[in-house]
Design a protein around this motif. Structure first.
Motif, PDB file in Angstrom:
ATOM      1  N   ASP A   1       0.903  -1.266  -0.071  1.00 26.06           N
ATOM      2  CA  ASP A   1      -0.134   0.086   0.105  1.00 26.06           C
ATOM      3  C   ASP A   1       0.896   1.153   0.071  1.00 26.06           C
ATOM      4  OD1 ASP A   1      -2.376  -1.373   0.020  1.00 26.06           O
ATOM      5  OD2 ASP A   1      -2.094  -1.494   2.071  1.00 26.06           O
ATOM      6  N   LEU A   2       2.210   1.141   0.248  1.00 21.82           N
ATOM      7  CA  LEU A   2       2.941   2.215   0.178  1.00 21.82           C
ATOM      8  C   LEU A   2       3.514   2.506  -1.168  1.00 21.82           C
ATOM      9  CD1 LEU A   2       4.151   3.801   2.920  1.00 21.82           C
ATOM     10  CD2 LEU A   2       6.202   3.015   1.924  1.00 21.82           C
TER      11      LEU A   2
ATOM     12  N   GLU B   1      -6.663   3.063   0.061  1.00 26.24           N
ATOM     13  CA  GLU B   1      -6.631   4.581   0.301  1.00 26.24           C
ATOM     14  C   GLU B   1      -6.109   5.201   1.339  1.00 26.24           C
ATOM     15  OE1 GLU B   1     -10.828   4.969   0.208  1.00 26.24           O
ATOM     16  OE2 GLU B   1     -11.074   4.331  -1.943  1.00 26.24           O
ATOM     17  N   LEU B   2      -5.957   4.366   2.660  1.00 19.67           N
ATOM     18  CA  LEU B   2      -5.281   4.884   3.795  1.00 19.67           C
ATOM     19  C   LEU B   2      -3.777   4.949   3.433  1.00 19.67           C
ATOM     20  CD1 LEU B   2      -5.952   5.710   6.754  1.00 19.67           C
ATOM     21  CD2 LEU B   2      -5.138   3.369   7.348  1.00 19.67           C
ATOM     22  N   GLY B   3      -3.219   4.077   2.884  1.00 22.14           N
ATOM     23  CA  GLY B   3      -2.023   4.067   2.352  1.00 22.14           C
ATOM     24  C   GLY B   3      -1.682   5.572   1.500  1.00 22.14           C
ATOM     25  N   ASP B   4      -2.498   5.697   0.630  1.00 26.34           N
ATOM     26  CA  ASP B   4      -2.490   6.848  -0.320  1.00 26.34           C
ATOM     27  C   ASP B   4      -2.469   8.026   0.662  1.00 26.34           C
ATOM     28  OD1 ASP B   4      -1.876   5.526  -2.619  1.00 26.34           O
ATOM     29  OD2 ASP B   4      -3.997   5.819  -3.257  1.00 26.34           O
ATOM     30  N   ILE B   5      -3.538   8.354   1.423  1.00 29.94           N
ATOM     31  CA  ILE B   5      -3.527   9.317   2.324  1.00 29.94           C
ATOM     32  C   ILE B   5      -2.333   9.692   3.380  1.00 29.94           C
ATOM     33  CG2 ILE B   5      -4.771  10.452   4.344  1.00 29.94           C
ATOM     34  CD1 ILE B   5      -7.074   9.127   3.132  1.00 29.94           C
ATOM     35  N   ARG B   6      -1.771   8.719   3.758  1.00 33.19           N
ATOM     36  CA  ARG B   6      -0.747   8.543   4.695  1.00 33.19           C
ATOM     37  C   ARG B   6       0.386   9.152   3.947  1.00 33.19           C
ATOM     38  NH1 ARG B   6       0.364   3.205   7.387  1.00 33.19           N
ATOM     39  NH2 ARG B   6      -1.763   3.153   8.412  1.00 33.19           N
ATOM     40  N   HIS B   7       0.785   8.658   2.685  1.00 33.05           N
ATOM     41  CA  HIS B   7       1.642   9.036   1.742  1.00 33.05           C
ATOM     42  C   HIS B   7       1.968  10.518   1.400  1.00 33.05           C
ATOM     43  CE1 HIS B   7       4.575   8.829  -1.438  1.00 33.05           C
ATOM     44  NE2 HIS B   7       5.311   8.150  -0.909  1.00 33.05           N
ATOM     45  N   VAL B   8       0.645  10.843   1.144  1.00 27.56           N
ATOM     46  CA  VAL B   8       0.320  12.307   0.898  1.00 27.56           C
ATOM     47  C   VAL B   8       0.729  13.409   2.037  1.00 27.56           C
ATOM     48  CG1 VAL B   8      -1.174  14.421   0.171  1.00 27.56           C
ATOM     49  CG2 VAL B   8      -1.203  11.963  -0.941  1.00 27.56           C
ATOM     50  N   LEU B   9       0.133  13.077   3.282  1.00 31.95           N
ATOM     51  CA  LEU B   9       0.523  13.457   4.498  1.00 31.95           C
ATOM     52  C   LEU B   9       2.039  13.645   4.740  1.00 31.95           C
ATOM     53  CD1 LEU B   9      -2.238  12.366   6.872  1.00 31.95           C
ATOM     54  CD2 LEU B   9      -2.015  14.790   5.786  1.00 31.95           C
ATOM     55  N   ALA B  10       2.723  12.612   4.713  1.00 25.90           N
ATOM     56  CA  ALA B  10       4.122  12.454   4.560  1.00 25.90           C
ATOM     57  C   ALA B  10       4.923  13.378   3.909  1.00 25.90           C
ATOM     58  CB  ALA B  10       4.694  10.886   4.529  1.00 25.90           C
TER      59      ALA B  10
ATOM     60  N   ARG C   1     -13.619  -4.483   0.088  1.00 28.37           N
ATOM     61  CA  ARG C   1     -13.668  -2.973   0.591  1.00 28.37           C
ATOM     62  C   ARG C   1     -12.637  -2.681   1.595  1.00 28.37           C
ATOM     63  NH1 ARG C   1     -19.180   0.177   1.907  1.00 28.37           N
ATOM     64  NH2 ARG C   1     -18.731  -0.797   4.133  1.00 28.37           N
ATOM     65  N   LEU C   2     -12.414  -3.829   2.454  1.00 28.81           N
ATOM     66  CA  LEU C   2     -11.331  -3.483   3.646  1.00 28.81           C
ATOM     67  C   LEU C   2      -9.888  -3.298   2.747  1.00 28.81           C
ATOM     68  CD1 LEU C   2     -11.055  -3.735   6.692  1.00 28.81           C
ATOM     69  CD2 LEU C   2     -10.114  -6.019   6.187  1.00 28.81           C
TER      70      LEU C   2
END
Lengths: 234, 225, 232
Positions: free
Chosen positions: A13-14, C217-226, C210-211
């Motif tokens: 996911d990364l 999506e969470l990974g994407d968000i985390r990445h954008v935040l980083a 869905r999980l």
């Protein structure tokens, strides 16, 4: 020319790289700089066709490397954190094996030349497992230069080298552009890298933050503290 | 021709690495011998039964010794990421597969000969009457088993608890190679009462070839990141 | 997709389907003559087996699509299907002996179908173990796809090999096929039950998918935040 277009790489996911577009031409020396986890290793591995893009492209002389990439592989030399050497084989046996995979003619002569280049000639009969990290690194460099690649990709090539070997390698790398070869390398020591390249590519969190002449790079914006302040034209 | 040369170079490289430490062959042979030896005593006294169970004993020993060898085969590759090092060269990954599979076959073959000798000696038994048929069954059984072992060994090299992972992948999928090899070996040792000399060999060969081809075609994806 | 067929409707459909199936299994279907009440486990056992097998077919097809098109959806579908398929396969292995003991007098026998089911179960275990043990997440999809394909080749070989192996072995005692004198009400119950199982199966796979999607999506968000944090 070695080129990436919107190169993106996911590990699970990364995203290790996000939409990286850059190119290196023969005769050029490029310094890849960035903090840990910026994606330097991933970028170099993808250029060396060890990892496949999640999206985007790697192009070699205008052609997509997505296929078997045989042409590109024959023109790329890669040194990584891992040495790609068999511990149970001697230095010469290792070079002979990897050289044979490149179907090189005059292999023995080329092995001698590569060993000479990295001052490993007297140790050619030593098992790799008996070598120190620095000598293994030199053997790995000899392996990467064996097939006389046009594109030299080095990930932290100075790891483990003693000061004499560092100087030797620096001399060798400085000569590459004159020989019409392209060099793309990373090192955590900014000054060491800056001495070897004209162009800087700064990566951070998988994206290109700066791509341009090293001398005029916005060091402060990039968070780079230079040892003796930016040098004014060498 | 050029491809054969590459396969040969990879094969020879594996033999040379093995010659330097002799760990793989030694452990495979000792392990196989131990299994044959243990069963010899476990079945003590019931000679008729022992001979009936001999094919199963041998193939189970081969199965375990094989898994041991396939794991070792990728230990030297994994140490400095040499499998990746090979893919830096313009070499078709399938050639890497064939080279390593042949080396694995050879090691397992040597271990099989050692085990068969031990079994003949300790169980006071002769394989000679059915030798030709047995050699064919062993060859094809070993081919399929080593093909799966090579691709699963490469896969397991990317996981935690590699030894366990290889076993968990290998045994259910190589199940029929082993079962049919045991069946055919037993038939051969009984002197083919069904009169079907070729059937057993053909079944083992058929199944082994299917798995060998599948592994050959899929190996490139194992090396890819 | 989301609007046309919301997950709540899917859930309701599963509930209704299972209720109808339960009604048919226990009240509608006639009692089997020789085996009696215990035979009703058949309506759970057989649909589970079919669903488990279908699960591996889906893994096989998604694995091929993944290697061919590099579709992340195909990879996530294979992963989700494996987890759900494993549950159904376990259900087969649990209900089997429960039925076999009163019907055959033994808990287990190595007959063709039992062997096949057990091998299928082992394949599910191997596949799921592999997925959770892979060190480099960048390789997980590829390696799992390879095992998914070879695993399915093994399933097909199982069907051929079982006929070559110990052919003297008695054929399974369970009802032969739909044409071998199965009461039409029994057949209807079996099919309805399978239908309900399929709806349940698709619901579980969908939730699991869905999980995976949310995790991505969470990974994407985390990445954008980083990345944003590194900008400042």
């Amino acid at each position: 020319m070695l080129e990436t277009r919107n190169l993106t790489k996911f590990f699970g996911d990364l995203a290790a790289l996000k939409e990286v577009s850059l190119s290196i031409t023969r005769g050029e020396s490029v310094f890849l700089y960035g903090p840990n986890g910026a994606g330097k290793t991933t970028l170099l591995r993808m250029l060396a066709s060890l990892a496949r893009p999640s999206s985007g492209q790697v192009l070699f002389d205008g052609g997509d490397m997505g296929g078997d990439g045989a042409l590109a592989k024959a023109s790329i030399g890669f040194v990584s954190h891992t040495t790609f050497l068999y511990s149970e084989l001697t230095v010469r046996e290792n070079l002979k094996f990897f050289g044979s995979l490149f179907r090189l003619s005059d292999l023995e002569k080329k092995i001698d030349a590569a060993l000479e280049l990295f001052d490993m000639r007297e140790r050619s009969g030593v098992f790799v497992r008996d070598l120190s990290r620095g000598l293994q690194q030199r053997t790995s460099l000899a392996r990467a230069f064996l097939h006389d690649p046009d594109f030299v990709l080095l990930d932290e090539p100075f790891t483990g080298l003693d000061s004499q070997s560092v100087k030797n390698l620096q001399r060798l790398l400085l000569r590459l552009p004159e020989q019409g070869k392209a060099l793309l390398f990373s090192t955590h020591d900014f000054e060491q890298g800056a001495a070897l390249a004209q162009r800087l590519v700064a990566l951070k969190a998988g994206r290109v933050r700066y791509n341009g002449p090293l001398a005029t790079a916005p060091f402060e914006d990039l968070g780079i503290v230079r040892a003796s302040g930016p040098k004014a034209d060498g | 021709m050029a491809s054969l040369k590459i396969i040969w170079n990879i094969f020879v490289k594996d033999l040379r690495v093995e010659w330097r430490n002799r760990e793989t062959l030694a452990s495979m042979c000792v392990f196989g011998l131990l299994i044959v030896f243990l069963f010899n005593f476990a079945f003590e006294g019931a000679r008729e039964e022992t001979l009936r169970l001999l094919p199963a004993v041998l193939w189970v020993a081969i199965a375990f010794a094989g898994v041991l060898g396939f794991n070792r085969s990728f230990a030297s590759e994994r140490e400095n990421a040499c499998l990746e090092g090979m893919t830096l060269a313009p070499v078709d990954p399938s050639l890497i597969f064939v080279g390593k599979m042949l080396a694995n076959m050879l090691f397992l073959g040597v271990a099989e000969v050692v085990m068969a000798f031990a079994a003949a000696l300790w169980y006071n038994f002769s394989f000679l009457p059915a030798l030709g048929q047995l050699v064919l069954i062993a060859f094809f059984g070993t081919l399929g088993y080593a093909a799966l072992g090579t691709i699963f060994g490469a896969i397991a090299a990317n996981t935690r608890m590699r030894e366990v992972m290889l076993t968990v992948l290998q045994f259910p999928i190589a199940f029929w190679i082993l079962m049919l090899s045991i069946d055919s070996t037993a038939e051969a040792l009984r002197g083919n009462p069904g009169g079907d000399w070729f059937g057993g060999v053909a079944r083992v060969a058929g199944i082994s070839l299917v798995f060998t081809i599948a592994s050959f075609l899929l190996f490139e994806y194992v090396l890819e990141e | 997709m989301k609007n046309k067929f919301p997950i709540s409707v899917h859930l309701a459909l599963t509930f209704v389907g299972l209720c109808v199936a339960l009604y048919m299994i226990f009240l509608y279907a006639p009692e089997e003559m020789t085996m009696g009440e215990v035979q009703r486990i058949f309506y759970i056992h057989v649909p589970s087996a079919w669903t488990a097998l279908l699960g591996f077919v889906i893994i096989f097809i998604s694995s091929i699509i993944y290697l061919w098109k590099r579709s992340r959806f195909a990879d996530e579908l294979a992963s989700a299907t494996a987890e759900v398929g494993f549950i159904f396969c376990t259900c087969v292995l649990v209900t089997g002996p429960l039925w076999a003991k009163p019907a055959w007098g033994i808990w287990w026998t190595w007959d063709a179908r039992l062997t096949l089911t057990f091998l299928l179960w082992l394949l599910y275990v191997a596949y799921l173990m592999l997925r959770s043990y892979i060190i480099n997440p960048g390789r997980a999809a590829n390696l799992s796809a390879v095992v998914g394909i070879i695993g399915f080749v093994d399933v097909i070989i199982d069907y051929m090999a079982i006929r070559w192996w110990r052919t003297q072995h008695p054929q399974p005692v369970i009802l032969g096929g739909p044409n071998s004198g199965l009461d039409p009400r029994m057949l209807a119950t079996l099919l309805v039950s399978w239908g309900a199982f399929l709806i349940l199966f698709s619901l579980l796979v969908r939730v699991r998918l869905r999980l995976a999607q949310m995790r991505r999506e969470l990974g994407d968000i985390r990445h954008v935040l980083a990345f944003k944090a590194s900008e400042d």
